[in-house]
Design a protein around this motif. Sequence first.
Motif, short mmCIF file in Angstrom:
data_model
loop_
_atom_site.label_atom_id
_atom_site.label_comp_id
_atom_site.label_asym_id
_atom_site.label_seq_id
_atom_site.Cartn_x
_atom_site.Cartn_y
_atom_site.Cartn_z
N ALA A 122 -50.93 -19.03 9.25
CA ALA A 122 -51.31 -18.10 10.31
C ALA A 122 -51.84 -18.92 11.47
CB ALA A 122 -52.38 -17.14 9.81
N VAL A 123 -51.99 -18.27 12.60
CA VAL A 123 -52.56 -18.94 13.77
C VAL A 123 -53.90 -18.28 14.07
CG1 VAL A 123 -52.23 -19.55 16.18
CG2 VAL A 123 -50.27 -19.50 14.64
N ALA A 124 -54.94 -19.08 14.13
CA ALA A 124 -56.29 -18.57 14.39
C ALA A 124 -56.49 -18.32 15.88
CB ALA A 124 -57.33 -19.57 13.88
N ALA A 125 -57.45 -17.47 16.18
CA ALA A 125 -57.79 -17.17 17.57
C ALA A 125 -58.15 -18.46 18.31
CB ALA A 125 -58.97 -16.20 17.61
N GLY A 126 -57.95 -18.44 19.61
CA GLY A 126 -58.24 -19.60 20.45
C GLY A 126 -57.02 -20.47 20.70
N SER A 127 -55.90 -20.14 20.08
CA SER A 127 -54.66 -20.88 20.31
C SER A 127 -54.08 -20.44 21.65
CB SER A 127 -53.66 -20.60 19.20
OG SER A 127 -54.20 -20.98 17.94
N HIS A 128 -53.69 -21.39 22.47
CA HIS A 128 -53.18 -21.06 23.80
C HIS A 128 -52.20 -22.14 24.27
CE1 HIS A 128 -56.53 -23.81 24.40
NE2 HIS A 128 -55.90 -24.21 25.48
N GLU A 152 -40.46 -25.38 8.86
CA GLU A 152 -40.61 -24.98 10.26
C GLU A 152 -41.36 -26.07 11.01
OE1 GLU A 152 -41.83 -20.83 12.29
OE2 GLU A 152 -43.36 -21.66 10.97
N ALA A 153 -40.80 -26.51 12.12
CA ALA A 153 -41.46 -27.50 12.98
C ALA A 153 -42.15 -26.75 14.11
CB ALA A 153 -40.45 -28.50 13.53
N LEU A 154 -43.44 -27.02 14.30
CA LEU A 154 -44.23 -26.42 15.37
C LEU A 154 -44.66 -27.53 16.32
CD1 LEU A 154 -46.42 -24.15 13.08
CD2 LEU A 154 -44.34 -23.50 14.32
N ILE A 155 -44.24 -27.44 17.57
CA ILE A 155 -44.51 -28.48 18.56
C ILE A 155 -45.29 -27.85 19.71
CG2 ILE A 155 -43.49 -30.19 20.11
CD1 ILE A 155 -40.87 -29.80 18.29
N VAL A 156 -46.50 -28.33 19.95
CA VAL A 156 -47.33 -27.81 21.03
C VAL A 156 -47.05 -28.65 22.29
CG1 VAL A 156 -49.69 -27.39 21.83
CG2 VAL A 156 -49.10 -27.03 19.42
N GLY A 161 -51.73 -26.98 25.83
CA GLY A 161 -52.73 -26.15 25.17
C GLY A 161 -53.04 -26.66 23.78
N GLN A 162 -53.28 -25.74 22.85
CA GLN A 162 -53.70 -26.09 21.50
C GLN A 162 -53.39 -24.94 20.55
OE1 GLN A 162 -57.68 -27.80 20.95
NE2 GLN A 162 -58.14 -26.10 19.58
N MET A 163 -52.93 -25.27 19.35
CA MET A 163 -52.70 -24.27 18.31
C MET A 163 -53.66 -24.54 17.16
SD MET A 163 -49.26 -23.33 16.14
CE MET A 163 -49.09 -25.01 15.61
N ASN A 164 -54.36 -23.50 16.72
CA ASN A 164 -55.27 -23.58 15.57
C ASN A 164 -54.54 -22.96 14.39
OD1 ASN A 164 -57.27 -24.60 17.34
ND2 ASN A 164 -57.72 -22.52 17.98
N LEU A 165 -53.92 -23.79 13.60
CA LEU A 165 -53.09 -23.35 12.49
C LEU A 165 -53.94 -23.21 11.24
CD1 LEU A 165 -50.10 -22.79 11.81
CD2 LEU A 165 -49.91 -25.21 11.19
N ILE A 198 -56.17 -26.34 11.01
CA ILE A 198 -55.60 -27.60 11.49
C ILE A 198 -55.35 -27.45 12.97
CG2 ILE A 198 -53.63 -29.17 11.30
CD1 ILE A 198 -53.35 -27.88 8.37
N VAL A 199 -55.99 -28.28 13.77
CA VAL A 199 -55.83 -28.23 15.22
C VAL A 199 -54.64 -29.09 15.61
CG1 VAL A 199 -56.92 -28.71 17.44
CG2 VAL A 199 -58.30 -27.82 15.54
N VAL A 200 -53.66 -28.45 16.24
CA VAL A 200 -52.47 -29.15 16.73
C VAL A 200 -52.56 -29.14 18.25
CG1 VAL A 200 -49.96 -29.28 16.64
CG2 VAL A 200 -51.21 -28.24 14.73
N LYS A 201 -52.70 -30.32 18.83
CA LYS A 201 -52.93 -30.45 20.28
C LYS A 201 -51.62 -30.70 21.02
CE LYS A 201 -57.58 -32.14 19.60
NZ LYS A 201 -58.51 -33.23 19.78
N ALA A 202 -51.71 -30.63 22.34
CA ALA A 202 -50.56 -30.87 23.20
C ALA A 202 -49.93 -32.21 22.87
CB ALA A 202 -50.98 -30.84 24.66
#
Length: 98
Positions: A84-90, A49-53, A56-60, A67-71
């Motif tokens: 899973a995705v941690a809280a604070g991802s937006h 699975e490819a996750l592209i931000v 915002g930011q995704m906290n994987l 793992i912080v995935v930034k814009a």
Amino acid sequence: MSHKNLISTAQSLPMAWRSTILGKAGGAQVKVLRMDDAAYPDETHDFDEALIVLDGQMNLDIGGETIVVKAGELYLVPANIPHAVAAGSHGTLVIVDQ
């Protein structure tokens, strides 16, 4: 569909964390969704699975490590790896999967 604004499409979705399929490319689904700071529970897939931000930011969370995935960044989750995705991802997330 050949032209779509991904950010406005995600913002117009009725619920966060509910993706919409935009189309297929090379057999893969291209989806977009809106992240809303809430956590998303563990899931596992039998495909990569490819996750592209986009913004915002995704906290994987993978194996207890965040793992912080930034814009503008991409993270490839290998098949059969719980994540899973941690809280604070937006923001806006594009998913490419099967």
